[in-house]
Write a protein that holds these residues in place. Sequence first.
Motif, short mmCIF file in Angstrom:
data_model
loop_
_atom_site.label_atom_id
_atom_site.label_comp_id
_atom_site.label_asym_id
_atom_site.label_seq_id
_atom_site.Cartn_x
_atom_site.Cartn_y
_atom_site.Cartn_z
N LEU A 96 -47.70 -6.22 -27.29
CA LEU A 96 -46.34 -6.22 -26.78
C LEU A 96 -46.29 -5.84 -25.30
O LEU A 96 -45.42 -6.30 -24.56
CB LEU A 96 -45.49 -5.22 -27.58
CG LEU A 96 -45.23 -5.61 -29.04
CD1 LEU A 96 -44.61 -4.44 -29.79
CD2 LEU A 96 -44.34 -6.84 -29.13
N ARG A 99 -48.55 -9.36 -21.63
CA ARG A 99 -48.34 -10.76 -22.00
C ARG A 99 -49.50 -11.66 -21.62
O ARG A 99 -49.48 -12.85 -21.93
CB ARG A 99 -47.04 -11.27 -21.37
CG ARG A 99 -45.78 -10.57 -21.85
CD ARG A 99 -45.57 -10.70 -23.36
NE ARG A 99 -45.53 -12.09 -23.79
CZ ARG A 99 -44.48 -12.87 -23.68
NH1 ARG A 99 -43.36 -12.41 -23.16
NH2 ARG A 99 -44.53 -14.12 -24.11
N ALA A 170 -47.96 -12.72 -30.45
CA ALA A 170 -47.23 -11.93 -29.45
C ALA A 170 -47.00 -12.69 -28.16
O ALA A 170 -46.07 -12.37 -27.41
CB ALA A 170 -47.98 -10.63 -29.17
N ARG A 173 -43.89 -14.87 -29.50
CA ARG A 173 -42.78 -14.11 -30.10
C ARG A 173 -43.10 -12.61 -30.03
O ARG A 173 -43.50 -12.02 -31.03
CB ARG A 173 -42.54 -14.55 -31.54
CG ARG A 173 -42.03 -15.98 -31.67
CD ARG A 173 -41.76 -16.33 -33.12
NE ARG A 173 -40.74 -15.48 -33.74
CZ ARG A 173 -40.43 -15.51 -35.03
NH1 ARG A 173 -41.04 -16.35 -35.84
NH2 ARG A 173 -39.49 -14.71 -35.51
N PRO A 174 -42.91 -12.00 -28.89
CA PRO A 174 -43.24 -10.58 -28.74
C PRO A 174 -42.16 -9.68 -29.35
O PRO A 174 -41.47 -8.93 -28.66
CB PRO A 174 -43.32 -10.41 -27.22
CG PRO A 174 -42.37 -11.43 -26.67
CD PRO A 174 -42.47 -12.61 -27.62
N GLU A 175 -42.06 -9.76 -30.66
CA GLU A 175 -41.02 -9.05 -31.39
C GLU A 175 -41.66 -7.91 -32.19
O GLU A 175 -42.44 -8.16 -33.11
CB GLU A 175 -40.29 -10.00 -32.34
CG GLU A 175 -39.67 -11.20 -31.62
CD GLU A 175 -39.28 -12.32 -32.57
OE1 GLU A 175 -39.07 -12.02 -33.77
OE2 GLU A 175 -39.19 -13.48 -32.12
N PRO A 176 -41.35 -6.66 -31.86
CA PRO A 176 -41.98 -5.53 -32.55
C PRO A 176 -41.86 -5.60 -34.07
O PRO A 176 -42.84 -5.37 -34.78
CB PRO A 176 -41.24 -4.32 -31.98
CG PRO A 176 -40.80 -4.75 -30.62
CD PRO A 176 -40.46 -6.21 -30.77
N ALA A 177 -40.68 -5.93 -34.58
CA ALA A 177 -40.49 -5.95 -36.03
C ALA A 177 -41.37 -7.01 -36.69
O ALA A 177 -41.92 -6.79 -37.79
CB ALA A 177 -39.02 -6.21 -36.37
N LEU A 178 -41.53 -8.14 -36.04
CA LEU A 178 -42.35 -9.22 -36.58
C LEU A 178 -43.81 -8.79 -36.69
O LEU A 178 -44.46 -8.94 -37.73
CB LEU A 178 -42.23 -10.45 -35.69
CG LEU A 178 -43.13 -11.64 -36.01
CD1 LEU A 178 -42.77 -12.24 -37.35
CD2 LEU A 178 -43.05 -12.68 -34.90
N ARG A 180 -45.17 -5.67 -36.43
CA ARG A 180 -45.39 -4.49 -37.27
C ARG A 180 -45.23 -4.82 -38.75
O ARG A 180 -45.93 -4.26 -39.61
CB ARG A 180 -44.43 -3.38 -36.85
CG ARG A 180 -44.76 -2.81 -35.47
CD ARG A 180 -43.69 -1.88 -34.95
NE ARG A 180 -43.95 -1.49 -33.57
CZ ARG A 180 -43.04 -1.14 -32.69
NH1 ARG A 180 -41.76 -1.10 -33.06
NH2 ARG A 180 -43.36 -0.81 -31.46
#
Length: 199
Positions: A96, A99, A170, A173-178, A180
Amino acid sequence: MARPRAFDESAALDAAMTRFWEHGYAATSVRDLGDCMGLGAASLYNAFGDKRALFTRCLDRYLDRNMRERIARHEASNPPREAIEAFLAESVERSLADRRGCLLVNTALEIAPHDEEVGEVVAARLGELEAFFRRCILRGQRSGTIARRHPARDLARLFLTTVMGLRVLARARPEPALLRGAVRQALTLLDPPATEIPS
């Protein structure tokens, strides 16, 4: 008596590593490398060999800092399962935060399919990560903290695949919820069966 090199080799390697990491192998020319390292082409070849040899040194330098040091730290300071969890959690945070992605993963995607020598280097380095997971899993299975229902080799390869997938996902789609959530689900495979409570 050999003359000492008139440049800072460590700084030059860092500069080359950053260039490869930010632009990729194919898009980085020897001239680009010389410019960022502060070396002429002849000096670069004399000190580091050809572009592939320099790249391999840069990849190892990257892995010393970004994989091997982490493996040693987590294995030394955590029980087996927690070592795996900590490594994966750190992989998510690094994915995250930067990049540019992982230089090893980038190399596996860009170069390995088209360059047999580099492909062999990548496979060996990925083997180091797989071996870390396998060591932890075997120790956890022996101690009862990790389930024995799946072979350690298969689980190690799954977690290797998880790390590679996290780093690629990442980028888009650098989405923490995805990220984790994916780790959380993979870790459930380590859970020993719940002990039944007698009625």
